[in-house]
Design an enzyme around this catalytic site. Structure first.
Site, PDB file in Angstrom:
ATOM      1  N   GLY A 249       0.872  -1.247   0.011  1.00 26.56           N
ATOM      2  CA  GLY A 249       0.116   0.094  -0.080  1.00 26.56           C
ATOM      3  C   GLY A 249       0.916   1.342  -0.050  1.00 26.56           C
ATOM      4  O   GLY A 249       1.982   1.145   0.457  1.00 26.56           O
TER       5      GLY A 249
ATOM      6  N   GLN B 228       3.208   9.788   1.142  1.00 34.53           N
ATOM      7  CA  GLN B 228       4.538   9.336   1.433  1.00 34.53           C
ATOM      8  C   GLN B 228       5.393   9.557   0.079  1.00 34.53           C
ATOM      9  O   GLN B 228       6.739   9.311   0.214  1.00 34.53           O
ATOM     10  CB  GLN B 228       4.331   7.689   1.362  1.00 34.53           C
TER      11      GLN B 228
ATOM     12  N   CYS C 295       6.115  -0.212   7.618  1.00 35.07           N
ATOM     13  CA  CYS C 295       5.700   0.943   6.959  1.00 35.07           C
ATOM     14  C   CYS C 295       6.937   1.401   6.018  1.00 35.07           C
ATOM     15  O   CYS C 295       7.837   1.470   6.651  1.00 35.07           O
ATOM     16  CB  CYS C 295       5.310   2.192   7.914  1.00 35.07           C
ATOM     17  N   LEU C 296       6.533   1.735   4.950  1.00 32.99           N
ATOM     18  CA  LEU C 296       7.840   2.073   4.010  1.00 32.99           C
ATOM     19  C   LEU C 296       8.292   3.377   4.427  1.00 32.99           C
ATOM     20  O   LEU C 296       9.606   3.674   3.929  1.00 32.99           O
ATOM     21  CB  LEU C 296       7.414   2.261   2.611  1.00 32.99           C
TER      22      LEU C 296
ATOM     23  N   HIS D 169      -4.309   1.496   7.914  1.00 32.05           N
ATOM     24  CA  HIS D 169      -2.953   2.160   7.887  1.00 32.05           C
ATOM     25  C   HIS D 169      -2.740   2.999   6.997  1.00 32.05           C
ATOM     26  O   HIS D 169      -2.046   4.089   7.400  1.00 32.05           O
ATOM     27  CB  HIS D 169      -2.157   0.597   7.531  1.00 32.05           C
ATOM     28  N   GLU D 170      -3.191   2.827   5.712  1.00 34.22           N
ATOM     29  CA  GLU D 170      -3.118   3.967   4.693  1.00 34.22           C
ATOM     30  C   GLU D 170      -3.969   5.380   5.144  1.00 34.22           C
ATOM     31  O   GLU D 170      -3.570   6.317   4.827  1.00 34.22           O
ATOM     32  CB  GLU D 170      -3.515   3.258   3.187  1.00 34.22           C
TER      33      GLU D 170
ATOM     34  N   HIS E  80      -2.380   7.610   7.275  1.00 27.37           N
ATOM     35  CA  HIS E  80      -1.226   8.547   6.410  1.00 27.37           C
ATOM     36  C   HIS E  80      -2.092   9.850   6.088  1.00 27.37           C
ATOM     37  O   HIS E  80      -1.163  10.895   6.138  1.00 27.37           O
ATOM     38  CB  HIS E  80      -0.696   7.742   5.498  1.00 27.37           C
TER      39      HIS E  80
HETATM   40  O1  GNR Z   1       4.073  -2.646   2.656  1.00 26.99           O
HETATM   41  C1  GNR Z   1       3.348  -2.604   3.697  1.00 26.99           C
HETATM   42  N1  GNR Z   1       2.840  -3.582   4.504  1.00 26.99           N
HETATM   43  C2  GNR Z   1       2.172  -3.598   5.378  1.00 26.99           C
HETATM   44  C3  GNR Z   1       2.197  -4.700   6.308  1.00 26.99           C
HETATM   45  C4  GNR Z   1       1.185  -4.695   7.416  1.00 26.99           C
HETATM   46  C5  GNR Z   1       0.382  -3.563   7.740  1.00 26.99           C
HETATM   47  C6  GNR Z   1       0.201  -2.376   6.810  1.00 26.99           C
HETATM   48  C7  GNR Z   1       1.390  -2.243   5.667  1.00 26.99           C
HETATM   49  S1  GNR Z   1       1.217  -0.929   4.880  1.00 26.99           S
HETATM   50  C8  GNR Z   1       2.857  -1.063   4.205  1.00 26.99           C
HETATM   51  C9  GNR Z   1       3.182  -0.072   3.073  1.00 26.99           C
HETATM   52  C10 GNR Z   1       3.095   1.268   3.356  1.00 26.99           C
HETATM   53  O2  GNR Z   1       3.783   1.765   4.499  1.00 26.99           O
HETATM   54  N2  GNR Z   1       2.059   1.747   3.278  1.00 26.99           N
HETATM   55  O3  GNR Z   1       1.663   3.285   3.744  1.00 26.99           O
HETATM   56 NI    NI Z   2       2.858   3.172   5.942  1.00 27.68          NI
END
Ligand code: GNR
Ligand code: NI
Length: 172
Positions: free
Chosen positions: A46, A51, A94-95, A136-137, A140
């Site tokens: 995601g 980001q 998270c990236l 999670h997204e 952000h």
């Molecule tokens: O790649 C991602 N893997 C992930 C694993 C568990 C819960 C959320 C994520 S999102 C993350 C990519 C990211 O940072 N998206 O904002």
């Molecule tokens: Ni993230």
């Protein structure tokens, strides 16, 4: 279509609240294409526009984890309509918080209303990894990172580590 640089914590931009999109035009579709390229390149499941430094309420995702059968998903102006009362724990990464992982508890299912790639209104029922990832997204979009749910100590240790990594990168 191009791979953009992913911002990493600590970076003030990541704390910005993203703005709703007026209408889904070619400009937004170009952004979504770049976001998808950037996400697959990372690789991640995601990515939110902020980001890559764009404060718009746009998310791309692909939780299929299958190189051959890619299932890209696009969310513009997503709103959570319903959250399940039951919670689930999931090991999140998270990236924008590279190489750090922690178990985070969130509603185990939710319903999201959003505009798709073509600007058409959609309703999605999500559970499992899809529900975790969309929440999670959507964090952000509010300037929230998963480390904000950890204890002050754990969070500050992670930010300290990431700051050091950044300094080292500049020196080398
Ligand atoms: O790649 C991602 N893997 C992930 C694993 C568990 C819960 C959320 C994520 S999102 C993350 C990519 C990211 O940072 N998206 O904002
Ligand atoms: Ni993230």
């Amino acid at each position: 279509m191009s791979v953009k640089t992913i911002l990493t914590e600590p970076n003030k931009l990541l704390r910005q609240v993203s703005k709703p999109v007026d209408s889904v035009s070619d400009k937004e579709r170009e952004l979504m294409d770049d976001m998808l390229d950037t996400m697959y390149d990372a690789p991640g499941i995601g990515l939110a526009a902020i980001q890559i430094g764009v404060p718009k309420r746009i998310i791309v995702m692909d939780v299929s984890r299958d190189e051959d059968k890619k299932k890209p998903m696009y969310f513009v102006n997503p709103v959570i309509k319903n959250k399940n009362k039951e919670k689930a724990k999931y090991e999140e990464g998270c990236l924008s918080v590279p190489d750090q992982f922690a178990e985070i508890e969130r509603p185990n299912a939710c319903e999201i209303e959003y505009l798709d790639y073509h600007g058409k209104k959609q309703l999605l029922k999500a559970d499992g990894l899809l529900a975790t990832c969309i929440q999670h997204e959507m964090d952000h979009l509010e300037g929230i990172l998963f480390i904000d749910y950890l204890s002050k100590l754990k969070k500050s240790m992670i930010i300290k580590k990431l700051s050091k990594v950044k300094v080292n990168r500049k020196i080398l």
